[in-house]
Write an enzyme that holds these catalytic residues in place. Structure first.
Site, short mmCIF file in Angstrom:
data_model
loop_
_atom_site.label_atom_id
_atom_site.label_comp_id
_atom_site.label_asym_id
_atom_site.label_seq_id
_atom_site.Cartn_x
_atom_site.Cartn_y
_atom_site.Cartn_z
N ARG A 50 65.67 45.76 45.23
CA ARG A 50 65.11 44.49 45.70
C ARG A 50 64.92 43.52 44.53
O ARG A 50 65.17 42.32 44.65
CB ARG A 50 63.79 44.72 46.45
CG ARG A 50 63.26 43.43 47.08
CD ARG A 50 62.08 43.69 48.00
NE ARG A 50 60.91 44.17 47.29
CZ ARG A 50 59.77 44.53 47.88
NH1 ARG A 50 59.67 44.48 49.19
NH2 ARG A 50 58.75 44.96 47.18
N LYS A 149 61.18 37.97 45.88
CA LYS A 149 59.82 38.26 45.41
C LYS A 149 59.67 37.58 44.06
O LYS A 149 59.91 38.18 43.01
CB LYS A 149 59.61 39.78 45.34
CG LYS A 149 58.15 40.20 45.36
CD LYS A 149 58.01 41.67 45.70
CE LYS A 149 56.66 42.22 45.30
NZ LYS A 149 55.51 41.61 45.95
N GLU A 182 53.40 36.76 57.79
CA GLU A 182 52.89 37.97 57.13
C GLU A 182 51.51 37.63 56.58
O GLU A 182 51.00 36.54 56.80
CB GLU A 182 53.83 38.41 56.01
CG GLU A 182 54.05 37.35 54.94
CD GLU A 182 54.94 37.81 53.79
OE1 GLU A 182 55.29 38.99 53.70
OE2 GLU A 182 55.27 36.95 52.96
N1 PXG Z 1 54.50 40.39 51.58
C1 PXG Z 1 54.22 39.87 50.38
C2 PXG Z 1 54.14 38.40 50.23
C3 PXG Z 1 54.05 40.72 49.29
O1 PXG Z 1 53.79 40.21 48.08
C4 PXG Z 1 54.40 42.63 50.75
C5 PXG Z 1 54.59 41.73 51.78
C6 PXG Z 1 54.54 44.09 51.00
O2 PXG Z 1 55.77 44.57 50.45
P1 PXG Z 1 55.96 46.03 49.89
O3 PXG Z 1 57.39 46.09 49.47
O4 PXG Z 1 55.01 46.19 48.74
O5 PXG Z 1 55.65 46.95 50.98
C7 PXG Z 1 54.12 42.13 49.47
C8 PXG Z 1 53.92 43.05 48.33
C9 PXG Z 1 49.19 42.60 44.45
C10 PXG Z 1 50.29 43.33 45.12
O6 PXG Z 1 49.08 42.73 43.22
C11 PXG Z 1 51.08 42.68 46.04
C12 PXG Z 1 52.13 43.35 46.66
C13 PXG Z 1 52.38 44.66 46.37
C14 PXG Z 1 51.59 45.30 45.44
C15 PXG Z 1 50.52 44.65 44.80
O7 PXG Z 1 48.45 41.87 45.12
N2 PXG Z 1 52.86 42.61 47.53
#
Ligand code: PXG
Length: 283
Positions: A50, A149, A182
């Site tokens: 990703r 991301k 989301e």
């Molecule tokens: N949406 C957004 C906008 C994200 O940033 C997810 C969904 C979930 O994706 P994953 O692939 O992790 O299942 C994310 C992921 C933090 C932090 O520091 C943020 C994420 C993951 C880990 C830590 O706030 N975001």
């Protein structure tokens, strides 16, 4: 703590990048958040894939082959002797002159931080979380593809601020058309008539790795998942609701904009998925 920057390890206090790095100046870069469970990096190749897709979309050439990136992540975990924890993998555009032109930048920087993370306190996994809808909308997919991301999270930060000001930990974000996208750092699911529903990425959701894992687990339990257009009405009238993310794992939602979801406690399907997810990562 040892932090990896471009192939070298630095103590936390000495881990520095240039103030001319466009990652800092413009949020120009991409990142991943990963978890370490029992000394193993969870879904490493999916996260690295990703990261490279995000980089490709913003025309950022990562100065490492994918295999070398995976090796660097594993080595940084080893150097930090972490059995469980969180990894932040960042690629910035690199140092350049003031002015947004990325073609003026030198070499992109690769940063790997191994640390801990707790997005929500433990008790919220037992009793569930109350969330609100933010008025800040998710940036439209025709402006910035939500699958990227990127280091630019201001839009989500504004929504997070709204959640905090409402006395909540998290907010749900809608897209420009008013469909559910989301949460600020998590994907969102509802359970309705024993089926799972989650918004598709073209409605503004990141293609979450935890989301994909949950869909996989649901499949193994004969629970169907549908990527579908959801409105706030669908959230309010859901049987259950939960959020998924690398940091949050699976977090039950029990109230949205003052409306109780189901019986106001984490639902049966949500708890079943939480249990299976725990089993999977503990293996
Ligand atoms: N949406 C957004 C906008 C994200 O940033 C997810 C969904 C979930 O994706 P994953 O692939 O992790 O299942 C994310 C992921 C933090 C932090 O520091 C943020 C994420 C993951 C880990 C830590 O706030 N975001």
């Amino acid at each position: 703590m040892k932090i990896y920057i471009d192939g070298k390890y630095h103590d936390r206090a000495d881990a520095r990048i240039s103030v001319f790095d466009h990652g800092l100046l413009y949020g120009d870069g991409v990142f991943e958040g990963l978890r370490i469970y029992n000394g193993k990096v969870f879904r490493l190749s999916e996260h690295v894939d990703r990261l490279y897709r995000s980089a490709k979309a913003i025309l950022l050439e990562i100065p490492l082959a994918k295999e070398d990136m995976e090796r660097a992540v594993i080595e940084t975990v080893k150097v930090n002797a972490k059995d469980s924890g969180y990894i932040r993998l960042i690629v910035t555009r690199g140092e350049g002159p003031l002015g947004i032109d990325p073609l003026q930048c030198g070499r992109p920087s690769v940063i790997i931080i191994v640390s801990g993370i707790q997005l929500y306190p433990d008790e919220y996994y037992q009793k569930g979380i109350e969330i609100v809808t933010a008025s800040s909308r998710r940036i439209s997919p025709d402006s910035l593809d939500p699958r990227i991301k990127s280091l630019n999270y201001l839009n989500n930060i504004m929504a997070k601020l709204e959640a905090r000001q409402a006395g909540c930990l998290e907010a749900v974000m809608l897209n420009r058309e008013g469909f559910v996208a989301e949460c600020t750092g998590d994907n969102i699911f509802i359970v309705k008539n024993k089926e799972l529903f989650t918004p598709p990425s073209y409605h503004g959701a990141l293609d979450g790795i935890t989301m994909r894992t949950v869909i996989e687990i649901a499949g193994s339990l004969d629970i169907r998942t549908c990527e579908a257009a959801l409105t706030r009405y669908d959230l309010y009238n859901a049987d259950e609701c939960f959020m998924t993310g690398t940091g949050a794992e699976i977090a039950p939602v029990i109230k949205i904009d003052g409306r109780q979801i189901g019986d106001g406690t984490p639902g049966r399907t949500t708890r079943q998925l939480m249990d299976k997810f725990r089993q999977m990562v503990c293996q």
